[in-house]
Design an enzyme around this catalytic site. Sequence first.
Site, PDB file in Angstrom:
ATOM      1  N   GLU A  15       0.989  -1.105  -0.138  1.00  0.00           N
ATOM      2  CA  GLU A  15      -0.043  -0.038  -0.108  1.00  0.00           C
ATOM      3  C   GLU A  15       0.951   1.275  -0.010  1.00  0.00           C
ATOM      4  O   GLU A  15       1.692   1.452   0.897  1.00  0.00           O
ATOM      5  CB  GLU A  15      -1.081  -0.039   1.136  1.00  0.00           C
ATOM      6  CG  GLU A  15      -1.746   1.325   1.527  1.00  0.00           C
ATOM      7  CD  GLU A  15      -2.279   2.009   0.341  1.00  0.00           C
ATOM      8  OE1 GLU A  15      -3.184   1.380  -0.195  1.00  0.00           O
ATOM      9  OE2 GLU A  15      -2.093   3.043   0.154  1.00  0.00           O
ATOM     10  N   LYS A  16       0.733   1.891  -1.094  1.00  0.00           N
ATOM     11  CA  LYS A  16       1.811   3.144  -1.437  1.00  0.00           C
ATOM     12  C   LYS A  16       1.645   4.181  -0.271  1.00  0.00           C
ATOM     13  O   LYS A  16       2.596   5.134  -0.088  1.00  0.00           O
ATOM     14  CB  LYS A  16       1.615   3.680  -2.707  1.00  0.00           C
ATOM     15  CG  LYS A  16       0.444   4.228  -3.223  1.00  0.00           C
ATOM     16  CD  LYS A  16       0.232   4.655  -4.425  1.00  0.00           C
ATOM     17  CE  LYS A  16      -1.110   5.326  -4.910  1.00  0.00           C
ATOM     18  NZ  LYS A  16      -1.888   4.073  -5.360  1.00  0.00           N
ATOM     19  N   HIS A  17       0.797   4.437   0.389  1.00  0.00           N
ATOM     20  CA  HIS A  17       0.545   5.751   1.382  1.00  0.00           C
ATOM     21  C   HIS A  17       1.042   5.337   2.720  1.00  0.00           C
ATOM     22  O   HIS A  17       1.262   6.105   3.512  1.00  0.00           O
ATOM     23  CB  HIS A  17      -1.150   5.781   1.569  1.00  0.00           C
ATOM     24  CG  HIS A  17      -1.909   6.287   0.395  1.00  0.00           C
ATOM     25  ND1 HIS A  17      -2.484   5.523  -0.528  1.00  0.00           N
ATOM     26  CD2 HIS A  17      -2.079   7.718   0.052  1.00  0.00           C
ATOM     27  CE1 HIS A  17      -3.010   6.307  -1.535  1.00  0.00           C
ATOM     28  NE2 HIS A  17      -2.598   7.615  -1.380  1.00  0.00           N
ATOM     29  N   HIS A  45       3.950   6.917  -4.585  1.00  0.00           N
ATOM     30  CA  HIS A  45       2.775   7.723  -4.827  1.00  0.00           C
ATOM     31  C   HIS A  45       2.882   8.640  -5.751  1.00  0.00           C
ATOM     32  O   HIS A  45       4.100   9.336  -5.845  1.00  0.00           O
ATOM     33  CB  HIS A  45       2.707   7.949  -3.195  1.00  0.00           C
ATOM     34  CG  HIS A  45       1.403   8.849  -3.173  1.00  0.00           C
ATOM     35  ND1 HIS A  45       1.119  10.340  -3.478  1.00  0.00           N
ATOM     36  CD2 HIS A  45       0.044   8.394  -2.556  1.00  0.00           C
ATOM     37  CE1 HIS A  45      -0.023  10.278  -3.261  1.00  0.00           C
ATOM     38  NE2 HIS A  45      -0.660   9.166  -2.575  1.00  0.00           N
ATOM     39  N   HIS A  51      -2.618  15.637  -6.979  1.00  0.00           N
ATOM     40  CA  HIS A  51      -2.515  14.348  -5.980  1.00  0.00           C
ATOM     41  C   HIS A  51      -1.185  14.258  -5.300  1.00  0.00           C
ATOM     42  O   HIS A  51       0.003  13.939  -6.098  1.00  0.00           O
ATOM     43  CB  HIS A  51      -2.765  13.102  -6.766  1.00  0.00           C
ATOM     44  CG  HIS A  51      -3.091  11.764  -6.061  1.00  0.00           C
ATOM     45  ND1 HIS A  51      -3.230  10.965  -6.383  1.00  0.00           N
ATOM     46  CD2 HIS A  51      -3.172  11.644  -4.556  1.00  0.00           C
ATOM     47  CE1 HIS A  51      -3.288   9.777  -5.664  1.00  0.00           C
ATOM     48  NE2 HIS A  51      -3.070  10.232  -4.504  1.00  0.00           N
ATOM     49  N   CYS A 115      -2.220  12.047   2.710  1.00  0.00           N
ATOM     50  CA  CYS A 115      -2.604  12.348   1.009  1.00  0.00           C
ATOM     51  C   CYS A 115      -3.599  13.281   0.987  1.00  0.00           C
ATOM     52  O   CYS A 115      -4.679  13.133   1.611  1.00  0.00           O
ATOM     53  CB  CYS A 115      -2.662  11.019   0.738  1.00  0.00           C
ATOM     54  SG  CYS A 115      -3.348  11.112  -1.076  1.00  0.00           S
ATOM     55  N   HIS A 118      -6.537  10.899  -0.437  1.00  0.00           N
ATOM     56  CA  HIS A 118      -6.585   9.295   0.334  1.00  0.00           C
ATOM     57  C   HIS A 118      -6.517   9.465   1.674  1.00  0.00           C
ATOM     58  O   HIS A 118      -6.420   8.579   2.607  1.00  0.00           O
ATOM     59  CB  HIS A 118      -5.837   8.386  -0.218  1.00  0.00           C
ATOM     60  CG  HIS A 118      -6.102   8.200  -1.699  1.00  0.00           C
ATOM     61  ND1 HIS A 118      -5.220   8.655  -2.666  1.00  0.00           N
ATOM     62  CD2 HIS A 118      -7.185   7.628  -2.443  1.00  0.00           C
ATOM     63  CE1 HIS A 118      -5.672   8.439  -3.897  1.00  0.00           C
ATOM     64  NE2 HIS A 118      -6.843   7.890  -3.684  1.00  0.00           N
TER      65      HIS A 118
HETATM   66 FE    FE Z   1      -3.007   9.252  -2.493  1.00  0.00          FE
END
Ligand code: FE
Length: 131
Positions: A15-17, A45, A51, A115, A118
């Site tokens: 999960e990139k976050h 990300h 974004h 983010c 997100h």
């Molecule tokens: Fe994001």
Amino acid sequence: MSIKDLFQTADWKKEKHVPVIESPELTAKGVLTQVKVSVGKEIPHPNTTEHYIEWIEVYFLAQDAKSPVCLGRCEFSSHGAWAQGPNTSGVYTEPQFSLNFKTDKAGVISAVSYCNIHGLWENSKELKVTE
Ligand code: FE
């Protein structure tokens, strides 16, 4: 609803976050300990005007303490916007930073990243201290 329900977490390799905490497992009293925190170490990300990762905060909860101390916070302020519009400057701050701290007590290092699309993501890592 509680704000704690807004903190998401996962395996940072998938999960990139999720903020990645790079720090030693073990330190010693009076010794500076370096903590590097980043987002997107395994899966990058996006970093665009639309974004991006806005900030990362790092906390330390010493054993037996009831509340954490905030070790530091970094804001990532450049996401490509310029006079000609979104994504025209070619300048982008990468969401990573490091700090150094000392502790007499073992505890848990926690990082929170934000983010703009997100939301909030967290991760934690234990730190042991020898005498
Ligand atoms: Fe994001």
